[in-house]
Motif scaffolding. Structure first.
Motif, mmCIF file in Angstrom:
data_model
loop_
_atom_site.group_PDB
_atom_site.id
_atom_site.type_symbol
_atom_site.label_atom_id
_atom_site.label_comp_id
_atom_site.label_asym_id
_atom_site.label_seq_id
_atom_site.Cartn_x
_atom_site.Cartn_y
_atom_site.Cartn_z
ATOM 1 N N HIS A 272 134.702 46.955 -85.525
ATOM 2 C CA HIS A 272 135.223 47.155 -84.385
ATOM 3 C C HIS A 272 137.244 46.623 -84.579
ATOM 4 O O HIS A 272 137.930 47.136 -84.939
ATOM 5 N N ASP B 81 138.303 60.264 -83.413
ATOM 6 C CA ASP B 81 137.089 60.424 -84.044
ATOM 7 C C ASP B 81 136.273 60.654 -84.875
ATOM 8 O O ASP B 81 135.354 60.111 -85.226
ATOM 9 N N ARG C 185 136.034 57.169 -86.484
ATOM 10 C CA ARG C 185 134.639 56.068 -85.863
ATOM 11 C C ARG C 185 133.850 57.017 -86.424
ATOM 12 O O ARG C 185 132.505 55.743 -86.813
ATOM 13 N N ASP D 290 130.821 48.750 -77.085
ATOM 14 C CA ASP D 290 130.463 49.400 -77.712
ATOM 15 C C ASP D 290 130.221 49.983 -78.357
ATOM 16 O O ASP D 290 130.622 50.018 -79.815
ATOM 17 N N THR E 243 132.175 55.011 -79.756
ATOM 18 C CA THR E 243 131.867 56.285 -78.864
ATOM 19 C C THR E 243 134.067 56.238 -78.627
ATOM 20 O O THR E 243 134.070 57.024 -78.220
ATOM 21 N N GLY E 244 134.155 54.818 -78.681
ATOM 22 C CA GLY E 244 135.147 54.577 -78.284
ATOM 23 C C GLY E 244 135.907 54.321 -76.860
ATOM 24 O O GLY E 244 136.769 53.924 -76.295
ATOM 25 N N ASN E 245 134.654 54.093 -76.370
ATOM 26 C CA ASN E 245 135.087 53.604 -74.718
ATOM 27 C C ASN E 245 135.514 52.022 -75.158
ATOM 28 O O ASN E 245 135.031 51.532 -76.042
ATOM 29 N N GLY E 246 136.141 51.711 -74.278
ATOM 30 C CA GLY E 246 136.943 50.828 -73.747
ATOM 31 C C GLY E 246 138.173 50.527 -74.382
ATOM 32 O O GLY E 246 138.921 49.661 -74.178
ATOM 33 N N TYR E 247 138.711 51.495 -75.201
ATOM 34 C CA TYR E 247 139.430 51.463 -75.147
ATOM 35 C C TYR E 247 141.131 51.741 -75.047
ATOM 36 O O TYR E 247 140.651 52.450 -74.098
ATOM 37 N N ASN F 73 141.392 57.400 -76.452
ATOM 38 C CA ASN F 73 140.347 57.801 -77.118
ATOM 39 C C ASN F 73 140.689 58.831 -78.150
ATOM 40 O O ASN F 73 140.102 59.076 -79.012
#
Length: 435
Positions: free
Chosen positions: A185, A257, A260, A336, A340-344, A347
């Motif tokens: 991260h 994406d 990631r 995360d 997945t990119g969730n929480g930022y 995305n």
């Protein structure tokens, strides 16, 4: 600050030029029964010659200090055998240690004769640490009446080492390494925001400058599109041609994406991630220490981008910023773990991204810190924005004029609300080091 209970350590390295009066040098020579004479008017030819002979002077144009007469050569100093004049050995270091016996001071290679590095002890997240840093920095800076002083140049930097505390009963050199999710991260945050963080720094501490080309290289080279891609984003009215035309954006980075997927690929290891973020010490963030063996030294992340400073307030806020990035990365590793990119906040790449996103995500809400960084941003941000993913859209049509003719008629989009984050009215009075 987010994740304040996460127990981390840090150390500060300040590169500086230490200056001293002749009587301090003579006093040291007398104390060690060194009969060398001080030669202050060295010809340029002698300076060039001794620089070429001096271990650690590679790449320097000349030796800048005074000369000392001697009949004995030494392999670690520059020596002119015909004139029997040498460069300094450890004299400047010993003078500094005599003045500041409690500070750890070491020599800096690729510097003039009295370039030094002030190295702090290993600190934990305790406010008393900044008082100690402030006292040392203020002392070594000197006053008008002191026979010594310090200054910084564009070649100086401030380096912050961030790591984990050692296992009880062991030394700091055998400290454990950050877990992989935290490192992934942090890498992702740096890829997304490296160019934006650079808006807080002067040009000579950014990618593209002569100084930065060797000591603060980018960490995102593996994630760049080569060559950059130009995409059509829509249409807008061109006031020159008086017609609707395509607008374009130049993309410099892989889609997020894909970023990631690269960071969270199957089989990723800390060593592979460190290589992905750029090998070698001279990076904006040096990952190479993270993967060294215990006998080679503490396993830390070294944040190297800040310019040299003798301002303890700047030291304090930059320490809290970079440790905040690590705290945020640790937090996101729990939110995360699979990337997945969730929480930022974003995305995908977005033109609304700014460095202030990080302050919000880190919950770095201290008013004095926000004022400090807004002042730096105002001073440095628009010097250059090289590397930012989304640049100003430009018109493009089959028969559109060339770039020179189009200068000044770019299609500027309105900045989104909150593009420059407001200063929150929070936080108490500064500690002693922040005054």
């Amino acid at each position: 600050m987010i994740n304040e209970d996460f127990d981390i350590t840090y150390g500060v390295e300040l590169e500086l030029v230490f200056a001293f009066r002749q009587d301090l040098l003579q006093g040291y020579l007398d104390s060690v029964s060194d009969s060398s004479m001080i030669i202050k008017d060295l010809p340029d030819g002698d300076r060039d010659y001794m620089a070429n002979q001096y271990f650690g002077y590679s790449g320097r144009p000349e030796y800048m200090g005074w000369g000392l007469t001697t009949r004995i050569a030494h392999p670690l100093i520059g020596y002119n055998v015909w004139r029997q004049i040498r460069t300094y050995g450890d004299e400047p270091m010993q003078i500094a240690r005599d003045q500041f016996p409690s500070a750890r001071i070491r020599n800096v290679r690729h510097w003039d004769s009295h370039g030094m590095e002030l190295v702090s002890p290993v600190f934990t997240a305790h406010p008393e640490a900044f008082i100690e840093i402030s006292d040392i920095v203020n002392a070594i800076s000197g006053t008008n009446t002191d026979p010594f002083g310090a200054l910084v140049t564009d070649r100086c930097g401030m380096h912050i080492h961030v790591g984990l505390p050692p296992i009880p009963g062991s030394s700091y050199s055998s400290n454990p390494r950050f877990d992989l999710a935290t490192l992934q991260h942090l890498a992702y945050i740096l890829v997304m925001y490296e160019a934006h963080i650079s808006t807080l720094h002067p040009r000579h501490r950014r990618e593209g400058s002569l100084v930065a080309s060797t000591i603060v290289q980018s960490n995102v080279g593996a994630f760049r599109l080569n060559p950059p891609q130009t995409v059509i984003t829509g249409q807008a009215f061109n006031p020159i041609t008086k017609r609707m035309e395509n607008t374009t954006q130049t993309l410099h980075m892989q889609p997020l994406d894909q970023v990631r997927r690269m960071i969270w690929r199957n089989g990723m290891t800390p060593n592979a991630l460190a290589n992905l973020m750029g090998t070698g010490k001279g990076r904006i963030v040096n990952w190479s220490y993270l993967i060294r063996l215990p006998q080679e030294g503490p396993r830390t992340l070294e944040f190297r981008q800040h310019e040299g400073t003798l301002d303890p307030v700047a030291v304090r806020w930059w320490v809290l910023f970079v440790t905040g990035l690590v705290r945020l990365a640790k937090h996101m590793g729990g939110v995360d773990p699979h990337g997945t990119g969730n929480g930022y906040m974003y995305n995908t790449w977005d033109a609304a991204m700014t460095v202030w996103d990080l302050f919000d995500m880190m919950k770095f809400d201290h008013l004095d810190a926000r004022v400090h960084f807004h002042q730096r941003h105002s001073q440095f941000a628009f010097d250059t924005m090289e590397g930012v993913q989304f640049q100003v859209p430009r018109f493009q049509a089959p028969d559109a004029p060339d770039d020179d003719a189009m200068e000044g008629v770019e299609h500027y989009r309105e900045r989104p609300p909150g593009h420059f984050a407001p200063l929150p009215v929070v936080g108490g009075p500064p500690t002693r080091a922040g005054q």
